[in-house]
Motif scaffolding. Structure first.
Motif, mmCIF file in Angstrom:
data_model
loop_
_atom_site.group_PDB
_atom_site.id
_atom_site.type_symbol
_atom_site.label_atom_id
_atom_site.label_comp_id
_atom_site.label_asym_id
_atom_site.label_seq_id
_atom_site.Cartn_x
_atom_site.Cartn_y
_atom_site.Cartn_z
ATOM 1 N N ASN B 30 0.790 -1.215 0.000
ATOM 2 C CA ASN B 30 0.000 0.000 0.000
ATOM 3 C C ASN B 30 0.828 1.273 0.000
ATOM 4 O O ASN B 30 0.310 2.370 0.206
ATOM 5 C CB ASN B 30 -0.988 0.010 1.182
ATOM 6 C CG ASN B 30 -0.312 -0.349 2.491
ATOM 7 O OD1 ASN B 30 0.910 -0.403 2.574
ATOM 8 N ND2 ASN B 30 -1.106 -0.590 3.519
ATOM 9 N N SER B 31 2.129 1.143 -0.211
ATOM 10 C CA SER B 31 2.979 2.322 -0.426
ATOM 11 C C SER B 31 3.681 2.161 -1.764
ATOM 12 O O SER B 31 4.152 1.067 -2.099
ATOM 13 C CB SER B 31 4.025 2.455 0.688
ATOM 14 O OG SER B 31 3.407 2.781 1.909
ATOM 15 N N LEU B 32 3.743 3.260 -2.509
ATOM 16 C CA LEU B 32 4.389 3.218 -3.822
ATOM 17 C C LEU B 32 5.281 4.435 -3.985
ATOM 18 O O LEU B 32 4.908 5.544 -3.597
ATOM 19 C CB LEU B 32 3.326 3.191 -4.932
ATOM 20 C CG LEU B 32 3.878 3.042 -6.356
ATOM 21 C CD1 LEU B 32 3.035 2.079 -7.173
ATOM 22 C CD2 LEU B 32 4.015 4.369 -7.047
ATOM 23 N N PHE B 33 6.459 4.198 -4.552
ATOM 24 C CA PHE B 33 7.493 5.222 -4.657
ATOM 25 C C PHE B 33 7.974 5.313 -6.104
ATOM 26 O O PHE B 33 8.131 4.300 -6.770
ATOM 27 C CB PHE B 33 8.689 4.865 -3.775
ATOM 28 C CG PHE B 33 8.342 4.556 -2.345
ATOM 29 C CD1 PHE B 33 7.847 3.306 -1.982
ATOM 30 C CD2 PHE B 33 8.518 5.510 -1.357
ATOM 31 C CE1 PHE B 33 7.528 3.008 -0.669
ATOM 32 C CE2 PHE B 33 8.203 5.223 -0.031
ATOM 33 C CZ PHE B 33 7.709 3.976 0.304
ATOM 34 N N TYR B 48 5.986 9.799 -3.357
ATOM 35 C CA TYR B 48 5.480 8.520 -2.889
ATOM 36 C C TYR B 48 4.034 8.637 -2.415
ATOM 37 O O TYR B 48 3.577 9.716 -2.028
ATOM 38 C CB TYR B 48 6.386 7.880 -1.831
ATOM 39 C CG TYR B 48 6.292 8.398 -0.420
ATOM 40 C CD1 TYR B 48 7.098 9.439 0.009
ATOM 41 C CD2 TYR B 48 5.453 7.780 0.515
ATOM 42 C CE1 TYR B 48 7.057 9.886 1.314
ATOM 43 C CE2 TYR B 48 5.410 8.208 1.827
ATOM 44 C CZ TYR B 48 6.224 9.272 2.228
ATOM 45 O OH TYR B 48 6.179 9.702 3.535
ATOM 46 N N PHE B 49 3.349 7.525 -2.506
ATOM 47 C CA PHE B 49 1.933 7.416 -2.167
ATOM 48 C C PHE B 49 1.753 6.420 -1.017
ATOM 49 O O PHE B 49 2.450 5.401 -0.969
ATOM 50 C CB PHE B 49 1.131 6.873 -3.367
ATOM 51 C CG PHE B 49 1.151 7.740 -4.591
ATOM 52 C CD1 PHE B 49 2.223 7.707 -5.473
ATOM 53 C CD2 PHE B 49 0.079 8.570 -4.890
ATOM 54 C CE1 PHE B 49 2.233 8.484 -6.628
ATOM 55 C CE2 PHE B 49 0.078 9.345 -6.049
ATOM 56 C CZ PHE B 49 1.160 9.305 -6.902
ATOM 57 N N ASN B 50 0.823 6.710 -0.148
ATOM 58 C CA ASN B 50 0.333 5.735 0.820
ATOM 59 C C ASN B 50 -1.161 5.574 0.584
ATOM 60 O O ASN B 50 -1.896 6.562 0.556
ATOM 61 C CB ASN B 50 0.576 6.186 2.265
ATOM 62 C CG ASN B 50 2.016 6.019 2.688
ATOM 63 O OD1 ASN B 50 2.777 5.274 2.071
ATOM 64 N ND2 ASN B 50 2.397 6.710 3.740
ATOM 65 N N ASN B 51 -1.593 4.321 0.415
ATOM 66 C CA ASN B 51 -3.022 4.054 0.164
ATOM 67 C C ASN B 51 -3.565 4.942 -0.958
ATOM 68 O O ASN B 51 -4.651 5.529 -0.834
ATOM 69 C CB ASN B 51 -3.825 4.251 1.449
ATOM 70 C CG ASN B 51 -3.421 3.271 2.527
ATOM 71 O OD1 ASN B 51 -3.227 2.081 2.272
ATOM 72 N ND2 ASN B 51 -3.259 3.770 3.744
ATOM 73 N N ASN B 52 -2.803 5.047 -2.025
ATOM 74 C CA ASN B 52 -3.160 5.762 -3.256
ATOM 75 C C ASN B 52 -3.139 7.282 -3.114
ATOM 76 O O ASN B 52 -3.459 7.988 -4.074
ATOM 77 C CB ASN B 52 -4.540 5.344 -3.784
ATOM 78 C CG ASN B 52 -4.721 3.838 -3.827
ATOM 79 O OD1 ASN B 52 -3.753 3.098 -3.867
ATOM 80 N ND2 ASN B 52 -5.962 3.401 -3.806
ATOM 81 N N ASN B 71 -5.634 3.613 -8.467
ATOM 82 C CA ASN B 71 -6.053 2.493 -7.627
ATOM 83 C C ASN B 71 -4.821 1.808 -7.053
ATOM 84 O O ASN B 71 -3.679 2.168 -7.387
ATOM 85 C CB ASN B 71 -6.923 1.510 -8.430
ATOM 86 C CG ASN B 71 -6.221 0.991 -9.659
ATOM 87 O OD1 ASN B 71 -5.179 0.338 -9.554
ATOM 88 N ND2 ASN B 71 -6.784 1.276 -10.827
ATOM 89 N N ALA B 72 -5.061 0.820 -6.227
ATOM 90 C CA ALA B 72 -3.960 0.197 -5.489
ATOM 91 C C ALA B 72 -3.019 -0.615 -6.361
ATOM 92 O O ALA B 72 -1.948 -1.024 -5.908
ATOM 93 C CB ALA B 72 -4.531 -0.691 -4.391
ATOM 94 N N SER B 73 -3.387 -0.868 -7.600
ATOM 95 C CA SER B 73 -2.570 -1.746 -8.438
ATOM 96 C C SER B 73 -1.956 -1.039 -9.636
ATOM 97 O O SER B 73 -1.445 -1.694 -10.545
ATOM 98 C CB SER B 73 -3.407 -2.934 -8.908
ATOM 99 O OG SER B 73 -4.532 -2.496 -9.635
ATOM 100 N N ALA B 93 8.931 1.556 -6.812
ATOM 101 C CA ALA B 93 9.101 0.617 -5.707
ATOM 102 C C ALA B 93 7.808 0.568 -4.905
ATOM 103 O O ALA B 93 7.026 1.524 -4.903
ATOM 104 C CB ALA B 93 10.266 1.036 -4.799
ATOM 105 N N SER B 94 7.596 -0.551 -4.232
ATOM 106 C CA SER B 94 6.416 -0.638 -3.375
ATOM 107 C C SER B 94 6.798 -1.295 -2.062
ATOM 108 O O SER B 94 7.821 -1.981 -1.956
ATOM 109 C CB SER B 94 5.289 -1.414 -4.067
ATOM 110 O OG SER B 94 5.579 -2.790 -4.193
#
Lengths: 110, 115
Positions: B30-33, B48-52, B71-73, B93-94
């Motif tokens: 649920n984190s994306l960088f 970076y994102f947390n929970n979109n 969305n989360a994917s 990265a996630s």
């Protein structure tokens, strides 16, 4: 962000232990010490992390000085596949951010 | 698990064109960088994102760069218009927030060349 200082490069022979040093004299009490490595033409990969105590995992060991102002990543038996850039990173407890420095380029000779 | 998936792996474009880079994080993360790597500047965190939700975009170089996570994917990093100085390898990265939040998993990167 607290900074880290690493040697630009190090060399090792295959099957010998490697000690990669990192200085972080401005570390705060809640900063975690992270190590990542980047093999040629690949994205970085996590190696290990710690807060105060020494840590071991299948890849490496992390030795943290008592005053936490320095740490050492230990590869117990270097292989040719361990040739990479190794990054020592401090991460605050309340953030997900990783700030990469220039790292240490490790060369491993057969 | 397929790991973090990035597309395209290589992109060559001309100055002024729009570029869209894509990332599929590891399922359950649920984190994306988004990072950028160049010889001159090394590896830099862009956003970076947390929970979109975008949490920190202070690394985004300028308004020509934008990132979304509908969305989360799925996430995109867009550069419009592109410039030669944007040439770099862009990594996504996630990670999973919580007890295992320390480990970020990086994708293979997209090598962008702007002519």
């Amino acid at each position: 962000d607290a900074k880290t200082t690493q040697p630009n490069s190090m060399e090792s022979n295959e099957e010998e232990p490697v000690h990669l040093p990192c200085n972080h004299s401005t570390i705060s009490g809640t900063d975690y010490i992270h190590w990542y490595r980047q093999l040629p033409s690949q994205g970085p990969e996590y190696v290990i992390h710690g807060l105060t105590s020494n840590v071991n995992n299948r890849m490496a060991s992390l030795a943290i000085a008592e005053d936490r102002k320095s740490s050492t990543l230990i590869l117990h038996r270097a292989t040719l596949r361990d040739a990479a850039v190794y990054y020592c990173i401090l991460r605050g407890a309340n953030t997900d951010k990783l700030i990469f420095g220039t790292g240490t380029r490790l060369q491993v000779f057969p | 698990d397929a790991g973090v998936i990035q597309s395209p792996r290589h992109e060559v474009t001309e100055m002024g064109q729009e570029v869209t880079l894509r990332c599929k994080p590891i399922s359950g993360h649920n984190s994306l960088f988004w990072y950028r790597q160049t010889m001159m500047r090394g590896l830099e965190l862009l956003i970076y994102f947390n929970n979109n939700v975008p949490i920190d975009d202070s690394g985004m170089p300028e308004d020509r760069f934008s990132a979304k996570m509908p969305n989360a994917s799925f996430s995109t990093l867009k550069i419009q218009p592109s410039e030669p100085r944007d040439s770099a390898v862009y990594f996504c990265a996630s990670s999973r927030r919580g007890l295992t939040a320390h480990e970020q998993f990086f994708g293979p990167g997209t090598r962008l060349t702007v002519l």
